[in-house]
Write a protein that holds these residues in place. Sequence first.
Motif, PDB file in Angstrom:
ATOM      1  N   ALA A  84      -1.002 -11.540  -1.091  1.00 58.06           N
ATOM      2  CA  ALA A  84      -1.997 -11.818  -1.936  1.00 58.06           C
ATOM      3  C   ALA A  84      -1.378 -12.612  -3.252  1.00 58.06           C
ATOM      4  CB  ALA A  84      -2.528 -10.359  -2.634  1.00 58.06           C
ATOM      5  N   ASP A  85      -0.236 -12.066  -3.573  1.00 58.55           N
ATOM      6  CA  ASP A  85       0.690 -12.782  -4.444  1.00 58.55           C
ATOM      7  C   ASP A  85       0.845 -14.223  -4.510  1.00 58.55           C
ATOM      8  OD1 ASP A  85       0.630 -10.344  -6.062  1.00 58.55           O
ATOM      9  OD2 ASP A  85       2.750  -9.891  -5.562  1.00 58.55           O
ATOM     10  N   GLU A  86       1.306 -14.563  -3.205  1.00 54.73           N
ATOM     11  CA  GLU A  86       1.378 -15.900  -2.871  1.00 54.73           C
ATOM     12  C   GLU A  86       0.096 -16.820  -2.855  1.00 54.73           C
ATOM     13  OE1 GLU A  86       3.860 -16.335   0.696  1.00 54.73           O
ATOM     14  OE2 GLU A  86       5.151 -14.544   0.307  1.00 54.73           O
ATOM     15  N   LEU A  87      -1.120 -15.912  -2.493  1.00 56.87           N
ATOM     16  CA  LEU A  87      -2.137 -17.085  -2.244  1.00 56.87           C
ATOM     17  C   LEU A  87      -3.190 -17.002  -3.588  1.00 56.87           C
ATOM     18  CD1 LEU A  87      -3.585 -15.611   1.036  1.00 56.87           C
ATOM     19  CD2 LEU A  87      -2.337 -17.793   0.601  1.00 56.87           C
ATOM     20  N   GLY A  88      -2.457 -16.051  -4.705  1.00 54.83           N
ATOM     21  CA  GLY A  88      -3.213 -15.980  -5.878  1.00 54.83           C
ATOM     22  C   GLY A  88      -4.482 -15.350  -5.973  1.00 54.83           C
ATOM     23  N   VAL A  89      -4.568 -14.074  -5.042  1.00 53.40           N
ATOM     24  CA  VAL A  89      -5.783 -13.185  -4.856  1.00 53.40           C
ATOM     25  C   VAL A  89      -5.323 -12.000  -4.974  1.00 53.40           C
ATOM     26  CG1 VAL A  89      -6.989 -15.262  -3.571  1.00 53.40           C
ATOM     27  CG2 VAL A  89      -5.767 -13.202  -2.402  1.00 53.40           C
ATOM     28  N   HIS A  90      -6.321 -11.105  -5.159  1.00 56.44           N
ATOM     29  CA  HIS A  90      -6.089  -9.756  -5.094  1.00 56.44           C
ATOM     30  C   HIS A  90      -5.911  -9.230  -3.885  1.00 56.44           C
ATOM     31  CE1 HIS A  90      -6.522  -5.551  -6.322  1.00 56.44           C
ATOM     32  NE2 HIS A  90      -6.447  -5.908  -7.577  1.00 56.44           N
ATOM     33  N   ALA A  91      -4.997  -8.140  -3.587  1.00 54.01           N
ATOM     34  CA  ALA A  91      -4.676  -7.342  -2.397  1.00 54.01           C
ATOM     35  C   ALA A  91      -5.902  -6.922  -1.738  1.00 54.01           C
ATOM     36  CB  ALA A  91      -3.727  -6.319  -2.674  1.00 54.01           C
ATOM     37  N   THR A  92      -6.921  -6.371  -2.544  1.00 52.93           N
ATOM     38  CA  THR A  92      -8.228  -5.773  -1.753  1.00 52.93           C
ATOM     39  C   THR A  92      -8.804  -7.380  -1.161  1.00 52.93           C
ATOM     40  OG1 THR A  92      -9.507  -6.127  -3.806  1.00 52.93           O
ATOM     41  CG2 THR A  92      -8.503  -4.136  -3.420  1.00 52.93           C
ATOM     42  N   THR A  93      -8.609  -8.558  -1.801  1.00 52.09           N
ATOM     43  CA  THR A  93      -9.357  -9.789  -1.000  1.00 52.09           C
ATOM     44  C   THR A  93      -8.629  -9.877   0.458  1.00 52.09           C
ATOM     45  OG1 THR A  93      -9.868 -10.749  -3.228  1.00 52.09           O
ATOM     46  CG2 THR A  93      -9.713 -12.141  -1.412  1.00 52.09           C
ATOM     47  N   VAL A  94      -7.348  -9.572   0.488  1.00 52.38           N
ATOM     48  CA  VAL A  94      -6.642  -9.892   1.602  1.00 52.38           C
ATOM     49  C   VAL A  94      -7.117  -8.686   2.572  1.00 52.38           C
ATOM     50  CG1 VAL A  94      -4.463  -9.658   2.781  1.00 52.38           C
ATOM     51  CG2 VAL A  94      -4.640 -10.932   0.608  1.00 52.38           C
ATOM     52  N   SER A  95      -7.189  -7.476   2.117  1.00 55.45           N
ATOM     53  CA  SER A  95      -7.495  -6.450   2.626  1.00 55.45           C
ATOM     54  C   SER A  95      -8.972  -6.663   3.565  1.00 55.45           C
ATOM     55  CB  SER A  95      -7.643  -5.094   2.178  1.00 55.45           C
ATOM     56  OG  SER A  95      -7.892  -4.000   2.917  1.00 55.45           O
ATOM     57  N   ARG A  96      -9.912  -6.956   2.517  1.00 52.33           N
ATOM     58  CA  ARG A  96     -11.210  -7.368   3.260  1.00 52.33           C
ATOM     59  C   ARG A  96     -11.325  -8.342   4.305  1.00 52.33           C
ATOM     60  NH1 ARG A  96     -12.433  -6.481  -2.351  1.00 52.33           N
ATOM     61  NH2 ARG A  96     -12.920  -8.848  -2.468  1.00 52.33           N
ATOM     62  N   ALA A  97     -10.364  -9.376   3.992  1.00 56.63           N
ATOM     63  CA  ALA A  97     -10.546 -10.584   4.768  1.00 56.63           C
ATOM     64  C   ALA A  97     -10.137 -10.408   6.273  1.00 56.63           C
ATOM     65  CB  ALA A  97      -9.713 -11.600   4.256  1.00 56.63           C
ATOM     66  N   VAL A  98      -9.022  -9.308   6.309  1.00 52.19           N
ATOM     67  CA  VAL A  98      -8.356  -9.112   7.552  1.00 52.19           C
ATOM     68  C   VAL A  98      -8.940  -7.976   8.301  1.00 52.19           C
ATOM     69  CG1 VAL A  98      -6.063 -10.095   6.867  1.00 52.19           C
ATOM     70  CG2 VAL A  98      -6.386  -7.637   6.828  1.00 52.19           C
ATOM     71  N   ALA A  99      -9.894  -7.309   7.593  1.00 54.21           N
ATOM     72  CA  ALA A  99     -10.537  -6.224   8.207  1.00 54.21           C
ATOM     73  C   ALA A  99     -11.469  -6.775   9.567  1.00 54.21           C
ATOM     74  CB  ALA A  99     -11.506  -5.402   7.295  1.00 54.21           C
TER      75      ALA A  99
END
Length: 182
Positions: free
Chosen positions: A77-92
Amino acid sequence: VLRINDFYKDMIGRDGVDAKARQFLRDQIRDGRNLIRSISLRQETILAIAHKLIEHQPEFFTKGPRHLRPLTMGDIADELGVHATTVSRAVAGKYVATPQGLLEMRSFFATGYQTQDGAEVSNAGVREAIQRLVAAENPSKPLSDESIMKALAGQGLQVARRTIAKYREQLNILPSHLRKCY
């Protein structure tokens, strides 16, 4: 490819369509465009995450699960400039085809351990090491969780006995007294 049907776009400009119907069509087309934009953004996010996973886990793809490195959703998330929950929802519920088979994207995110020589090993790597130790044990004298802990320590991995018991259960490996063959 998702797109708005031209028939409905053309209806807005037609004569004989009352104002209420015209406004309804405008609202629906706007909502449709927003949905298409959101889906496109989600696809771009998933693709960016996949690229980062490949970048962070090259040894996993070439050498296998034992070489999965510790990685958190927060790191990506830090590398992409998004929130960790965004990554979590995207990979779910998303899967990726790898040389090791079809895997859930979530499985690439794992905390881990550092060996005495400074190498990082993921939880999956520790579980695989436990599985290998149990597979190679003498069936008449199976390894206890304490013995597995000492064997891993000999490999430079400091893992608590309770953690070994937890991983053993996750791997569906019975306790030593139930694995014993006479």
